[in-house]
Design a protein around this motif. Structure first.
Motif, PDB file in Angstrom:
ATOM      1  N   ASP A  71      -7.417   3.170  -8.938  1.00 17.37           N
ATOM      2  CA  ASP A  71      -7.830   3.767 -10.287  1.00 17.37           C
ATOM      3  C   ASP A  71      -7.084   4.826 -11.152  1.00 17.37           C
ATOM      4  OD1 ASP A  71     -10.113   2.067 -10.043  1.00 17.37           O
ATOM      5  OD2 ASP A  71     -11.381   3.713  -9.387  1.00 17.37           O
ATOM      6  N   GLY A  72      -6.167   5.283 -10.167  1.00 20.19           N
ATOM      7  CA  GLY A  72      -5.126   6.246 -10.796  1.00 20.19           C
ATOM      8  C   GLY A  72      -5.807   7.667 -10.993  1.00 20.19           C
ATOM      9  N   ASN A  73      -7.004   7.824 -10.288  1.00 20.36           N
ATOM     10  CA  ASN A  73      -7.591   9.235 -10.326  1.00 20.36           C
ATOM     11  C   ASN A  73      -7.877  10.303  -9.223  1.00 20.36           C
ATOM     12  OD1 ASN A  73      -9.568   7.684  -9.213  1.00 20.36           O
ATOM     13  ND2 ASN A  73     -11.001   7.857 -10.644  1.00 20.36           N
ATOM     14  N   LEU A  74      -6.711   9.880  -8.209  1.00 19.05           N
ATOM     15  CA  LEU A  74      -6.630  10.700  -6.956  1.00 19.05           C
ATOM     16  C   LEU A  74      -6.320  12.106  -7.173  1.00 19.05           C
ATOM     17  CD1 LEU A  74      -6.756  10.248  -3.947  1.00 19.05           C
ATOM     18  CD2 LEU A  74      -4.098  10.855  -3.763  1.00 19.05           C
ATOM     19  N   PRO A  75      -7.398  12.981  -7.076  1.00 16.17           N
ATOM     20  CA  PRO A  75      -7.168  14.693  -7.458  1.00 16.17           C
ATOM     21  C   PRO A  75      -5.835  15.126  -7.032  1.00 16.17           C
ATOM     22  CG  PRO A  75      -9.259  14.141  -6.549  1.00 16.17           C
ATOM     23  CD  PRO A  75      -8.641  12.940  -6.519  1.00 16.17           C
ATOM     24  N   GLU A  76      -4.984  15.694  -7.984  1.00 15.32           N
ATOM     25  CA  GLU A  76      -3.801  16.412  -7.823  1.00 15.32           C
ATOM     26  C   GLU A  76      -4.094  17.332  -6.306  1.00 15.32           C
ATOM     27  OE1 GLU A  76      -1.269  16.437 -10.082  1.00 15.32           O
ATOM     28  OE2 GLU A  76      -0.248  17.768  -8.736  1.00 15.32           O
ATOM     29  N   GLY A  77      -3.106  17.081  -5.427  1.00 13.51           N
ATOM     30  CA  GLY A  77      -3.264  18.145  -4.231  1.00 13.51           C
ATOM     31  C   GLY A  77      -3.264  17.137  -2.935  1.00 13.51           C
ATOM     32  N   ILE A  78      -4.197  16.068  -3.151  1.00 11.68           N
ATOM     33  CA  ILE A  78      -4.204  15.152  -2.154  1.00 11.68           C
ATOM     34  C   ILE A  78      -2.628  14.393  -1.936  1.00 11.68           C
ATOM     35  CG2 ILE A  78      -5.325  13.245  -1.035  1.00 11.68           C
ATOM     36  CD1 ILE A  78      -7.361  14.926  -1.529  1.00 11.68           C
ATOM     37  N   ASN A  79      -2.172  14.369  -0.681  1.00 13.10           N
ATOM     38  CA  ASN A  79      -0.811  14.019  -0.537  1.00 13.10           C
ATOM     39  C   ASN A  79      -0.736  13.134   0.677  1.00 13.10           C
ATOM     40  OD1 ASN A  79      -1.002  15.689   1.554  1.00 13.10           O
ATOM     41  ND2 ASN A  79       0.562  16.831   0.729  1.00 13.10           N
ATOM     42  N   HIS A  80      -2.046  12.635   1.128  1.00 18.04           N
ATOM     43  CA  HIS A  80      -1.859  12.024   2.558  1.00 18.04           C
ATOM     44  C   HIS A  80      -3.248  10.990   2.653  1.00 18.04           C
ATOM     45  CE1 HIS A  80      -2.134  11.347   6.780  1.00 18.04           C
ATOM     46  NE2 HIS A  80      -1.144  11.144   6.757  1.00 18.04           N
ATOM     47  N   LEU A  81      -3.070   9.702   3.145  1.00 17.82           N
ATOM     48  CA  LEU A  81      -4.312   8.955   3.340  1.00 17.82           C
ATOM     49  C   LEU A  81      -4.104   8.293   4.805  1.00 17.82           C
ATOM     50  CD1 LEU A  81      -4.872   7.010  -0.046  1.00 17.82           C
ATOM     51  CD2 LEU A  81      -6.110   9.039   0.933  1.00 17.82           C
ATOM     52  N   ARG A  82      -4.999   7.805   5.481  1.00 17.70           N
ATOM     53  CA  ARG A  82      -4.951   7.232   6.744  1.00 17.70           C
ATOM     54  C   ARG A  82      -5.360   5.819   6.536  1.00 17.70           C
ATOM     55  NH1 ARG A  82      -7.963  11.741   6.920  1.00 17.70           N
ATOM     56  NH2 ARG A  82      -9.829  10.573   7.339  1.00 17.70           N
ATOM     57  N   CYS A 139       5.009  -3.704  12.510  1.00 13.01           N
ATOM     58  CA  CYS A 139       4.706  -4.004  11.027  1.00 13.01           C
ATOM     59  C   CYS A 139       4.541  -2.629  10.289  1.00 13.01           C
ATOM     60  CB  CYS A 139       3.828  -4.894  10.711  1.00 13.01           C
ATOM     61  SG  CYS A 139       4.160  -6.702  11.347  1.00 13.01           S
ATOM     62  N   PHE A 140       3.762  -1.847  10.901  1.00 12.08           N
ATOM     63  CA  PHE A 140       3.284  -0.676  10.126  1.00 12.08           C
ATOM     64  C   PHE A 140       4.546   0.396   9.897  1.00 12.08           C
ATOM     65  CE2 PHE A 140      -1.062  -1.799  10.640  1.00 12.08           C
ATOM     66  CZ  PHE A 140      -1.539  -1.251   9.766  1.00 12.08           C
ATOM     67  N   ALA A 141       5.385   0.570  11.064  1.00 12.71           N
ATOM     68  CA  ALA A 141       6.486   1.152  11.104  1.00 12.71           C
ATOM     69  C   ALA A 141       7.690   0.569  10.102  1.00 12.71           C
ATOM     70  CB  ALA A 141       7.147   0.965  12.474  1.00 12.71           C
ATOM     71  N   GLU A 142       7.866  -0.751  10.236  1.00 15.54           N
ATOM     72  CA  GLU A 142       8.797  -1.218   9.259  1.00 15.54           C
ATOM     73  C   GLU A 142       8.166  -1.343   7.677  1.00 15.54           C
ATOM     74  OE1 GLU A 142      11.788  -3.032  10.033  1.00 15.54           O
ATOM     75  OE2 GLU A 142      11.497  -1.908  11.798  1.00 15.54           O
ATOM     76  N   GLY A 143       7.108  -1.230   7.464  1.00 14.90           N
ATOM     77  CA  GLY A 143       6.519  -1.300   6.087  1.00 14.90           C
ATOM     78  C   GLY A 143       6.565   0.277   5.592  1.00 14.90           C
ATOM     79  N   GLY A 144       6.858   0.980   6.301  1.00 17.52           N
ATOM     80  CA  GLY A 144       7.134   2.506   5.714  1.00 17.52           C
ATOM     81  C   GLY A 144       5.892   3.469   5.768  1.00 17.52           C
ATOM     82  N   ALA A 145       5.059   3.187   6.748  1.00 17.93           N
ATOM     83  CA  ALA A 145       4.151   4.145   7.047  1.00 17.93           C
ATOM     84  C   ALA A 145       4.977   5.406   7.405  1.00 17.93           C
ATOM     85  CB  ALA A 145       3.020   3.729   8.082  1.00 17.93           C
ATOM     86  N   THR A 146       4.166   6.820   7.500  1.00 12.49           N
ATOM     87  CA  THR A 146       4.974   8.005   7.552  1.00 12.49           C
ATOM     88  C   THR A 146       4.352   8.363   8.877  1.00 12.49           C
ATOM     89  OG1 THR A 146       4.502   8.564   5.223  1.00 12.49           O
ATOM     90  CG2 THR A 146       4.982  10.246   6.917  1.00 12.49           C
ATOM     91  N   GLN A 147       3.157   7.942   9.533  1.00 13.26           N
ATOM     92  CA  GLN A 147       2.831   8.055  10.875  1.00 13.26           C
ATOM     93  C   GLN A 147       2.279   6.886  11.245  1.00 13.26           C
ATOM     94  OE1 GLN A 147       1.127  10.451   8.705  1.00 13.26           O
ATOM     95  NE2 GLN A 147       2.209  12.304   8.762  1.00 13.26           N
ATOM     96  N   ILE A 148       2.079   6.743  12.704  1.00 12.05           N
ATOM     97  CA  ILE A 148       1.139   5.802  13.398  1.00 12.05           C
ATOM     98  C   ILE A 148      -0.104   6.394  13.961  1.00 12.05           C
ATOM     99  CG2 ILE A 148       1.086   3.799  15.230  1.00 12.05           C
ATOM    100  CD1 ILE A 148       2.929   3.190  13.044  1.00 12.05           C
ATOM    101  N   VAL A 170       0.804  -1.196   0.046  1.00 10.10           N
ATOM    102  CA  VAL A 170       0.121  -0.018  -0.045  1.00 10.10           C
ATOM    103  C   VAL A 170       0.811   1.232  -0.013  1.00 10.10           C
ATOM    104  CG1 VAL A 170      -1.639   1.366   1.162  1.00 10.10           C
ATOM    105  CG2 VAL A 170      -1.714  -1.285   0.807  1.00 10.10           C
ATOM    106  N   VAL A 171       1.836   1.163   0.778  1.00  7.14           N
ATOM    107  CA  VAL A 171       2.925   2.435   0.832  1.00  7.14           C
ATOM    108  C   VAL A 171       3.452   2.673  -0.312  1.00  7.14           C
ATOM    109  CG1 VAL A 171       5.118   3.273   1.978  1.00  7.14           C
ATOM    110  CG2 VAL A 171       3.351   2.529   3.276  1.00  7.14           C
ATOM    111  N   SER A 172       3.756   1.751  -1.266  1.00  6.28           N
ATOM    112  CA  SER A 172       4.733   1.896  -2.440  1.00  6.28           C
ATOM    113  C   SER A 172       3.629   2.229  -3.453  1.00  6.28           C
ATOM    114  CB  SER A 172       5.423   0.768  -2.932  1.00  6.28           C
ATOM    115  OG  SER A 172       4.689  -0.469  -3.372  1.00  6.28           O
ATOM    116  N   VAL A 218       1.630  10.116  -2.410  1.00  8.80           N
ATOM    117  CA  VAL A 218       0.808  10.087  -1.258  1.00  8.80           C
ATOM    118  C   VAL A 218       1.570   9.376  -0.209  1.00  8.80           C
ATOM    119  CG1 VAL A 218      -1.432   9.218  -0.431  1.00  8.80           C
ATOM    120  CG2 VAL A 218      -1.151  10.228  -2.560  1.00  8.80           C
ATOM    121  N   SER A 219       1.549  10.027   1.144  1.00  6.67           N
ATOM    122  CA  SER A 219       2.099   9.361   2.111  1.00  6.67           C
ATOM    123  C   SER A 219       0.887   8.590   2.827  1.00  6.67           C
ATOM    124  CB  SER A 219       2.903  10.113   2.989  1.00  6.67           C
ATOM    125  OG  SER A 219       2.282  11.244   3.496  1.00  6.67           O
ATOM    126  N   VAL A 220       1.449   7.528   3.768  1.00  4.41           N
ATOM    127  CA  VAL A 220       0.245   6.725   4.415  1.00  4.41           C
ATOM    128  C   VAL A 220       0.627   6.779   6.102  1.00  4.41           C
ATOM    129  CG1 VAL A 220      -0.584   4.334   4.908  1.00  4.41           C
ATOM    130  CG2 VAL A 220       0.197   5.325   2.546  1.00  4.41           C
TER     131      VAL A 220
END
Ligand SMILES: *Cc1c(COP(=O)(O)O)cnc(C)c1O
Length: 365
Positions: free
Chosen positions: A211-222, A48-57, A21-23, A30-32
């Motif tokens: 889908d590759g259609n996340l609007p420009e500007g959104i840079n983070h998901l939880r 696992c979340f930390a090792e896998g590359g999440a940006t925050q917990i 998901v992170v990659s 987008v960071s996760v």
């Protein structure tokens, strides 16, 4: 104590799901934030979340962030439920960032951050129609942003965010997410600088990544569910998740009774153990088994899905789950251990139940 009911958590699978998901999100800029509440913030899962590359917990519960803090992952911690005013002091001690929608809460966070001599980051939530948390009135959100920026000096306005697909089941469509970006731009115009975070939602927003259609500007998901329990987007929306492990969690429960009984209750039907009137389908006389796990551990009988072909959950009560085993491919008897997939609700209850043994699988490769 007995080894069952037992939930096994495959930490290799979990970490691989985080990485996937992170990659995929990183490819779109987008960071996760890794949301750990679905697994009750278990330390092994947080790692696992930390090792896998999440940006925050991230978690909705401060005690889970406390576990994360103890682990020293080096990642910022994010409180994703609006802080209770009564927990504001703890919130600024444990969380680096929180999601907010009330100016009175923001003022108290600022006051507590001042007392603690800390800086606390905030993300203002916009309600785009799902009708859970978030400012409904755009001007109110912008006024709050300006007050944080200019008047609440112990707070740092990190950005804006939204939550969709929870209470109101509203989908994170391109239009909804563009609305969030436009709110972010309005805030940026007002405060005269760029926002660091535009947080476009939870697992359901991962559909826009796929889908590759996340609007420009959104840079983070939880994201929690899509990583912990990687099959809902496939089951409900038909997405191909073959690059992920759907079976991080396995429930193992022991059979305590196997008998042939009628399928329709015998006598005058009233209400069940939870005060509900139920309809029982009469399928004649069939073979059934009881496993020693119940709603106290899994929330609802439907939250677990037998891995054995031909076995079906037909109901249960607090401590019992009843299975139809008439068409099972093997002979089921007391003492047998049966395995189940668990959905999000099942995972949430199982990892939080004091009666369930939690065991981890890790090959350490
Ligand atoms: C629970 C939650 C999430 C994560 O949701 P998932 O569906 O598990 O990805 C994100 N944001 C907020 C505000 C939440 O409460």
């Amino acid at each position: 104590m007995a080894e069952f009911p037992q939930v096994r958590i495959n930490l290799d699978y979990l970490e691989e799901n985080v990485r996937t998901v992170v990659s995929r999100c990183a490819e779109r800029g987008v960071s996760v934030a890794g949301v750990v509440k679905g697994a009750t913030g278990l330390a092994e899962c947080i790692e696992c979340f930390a090792e896998g590359g999440a940006t925050q917990i991230a978690s909705s519960r401060l005690e889970q962030l406390e576990t994360a803090k103890r682990l020293n992952t080096g990642l910022p911690l994010m409180l994703i439920r609006i802080p209770m005013i009564s927990e504001a002091a703890e919130a600024v001690r444990l969380a680096d960032i929180s999601l907010n929608s009330e100016i009175t809460v923001l003022r108290e966070l600022d006051r507590q951050a001042g007392i603690a001599g800390r800086n606390h980051g905030v993300i203002l939530m916009a309600d785009l129609g799902d009708l859970r948390e978030g400012f409904w009135n755009r001007d109110e959100l912008i006024d709050a942003a300006v007050e944080v920026e200019t008047g609440l000096h112990n707070l740092e306005l990190k950005g804006v965010g939204t939550n969709l697909g929870c209470y109101g089941a509203i989908q994170p469509t391109v239009e909804k997410l563009e609305e969030l970006v436009s709110i972010a731009h309005q805030v940026e115009d007002k405060i005269g600088r760029k926002l660091e975070i535009i947080s476009g939602g939870a697992s359901s927003s991962y559909m826009r990544i796929l889908d590759g259609n996340l609007p420009e500007g959104i840079n983070h998901l939880r994201i929690g569910e899509q990583i912990l329990n990687a099959y809902d987007l496939e089951k409900y929306y038909g997405y191909d998740l073959s690059d992920m492990h759907p079976d991080v969690f396995t429930l193992r429960a022991e059979v305590v009774e196997v008998k042939t009984k009628p399928t329709h209750p015998v006598g005058e039907v009233g209400v069940d153990a939870f005060g509900r009137k139920r309809v029982y389908e009469d399928r004649g006389i069939r073979r059934r088994a009881i496993v020693a796990v119940g709603k106290a551990d899994i929330g609802d009988s439907d939250n677990i899905i037998p891995r054995d072909e031909g076995i079906e959950v037909i109901g249960g009560s607090s401590d019992h789950t009843i299975l139809d085993v008439e068409d099972a491919k093997r002979d089921i008897k007391p003492g047998d251990i049966l395995e189940f997939n668990v959905n999000y609700g099942g995972m949430l209850y199982l990892t939080g139940s004091a009666s369930v043994k939690i065991r981890f699988d890790k090959t350490g490769k």
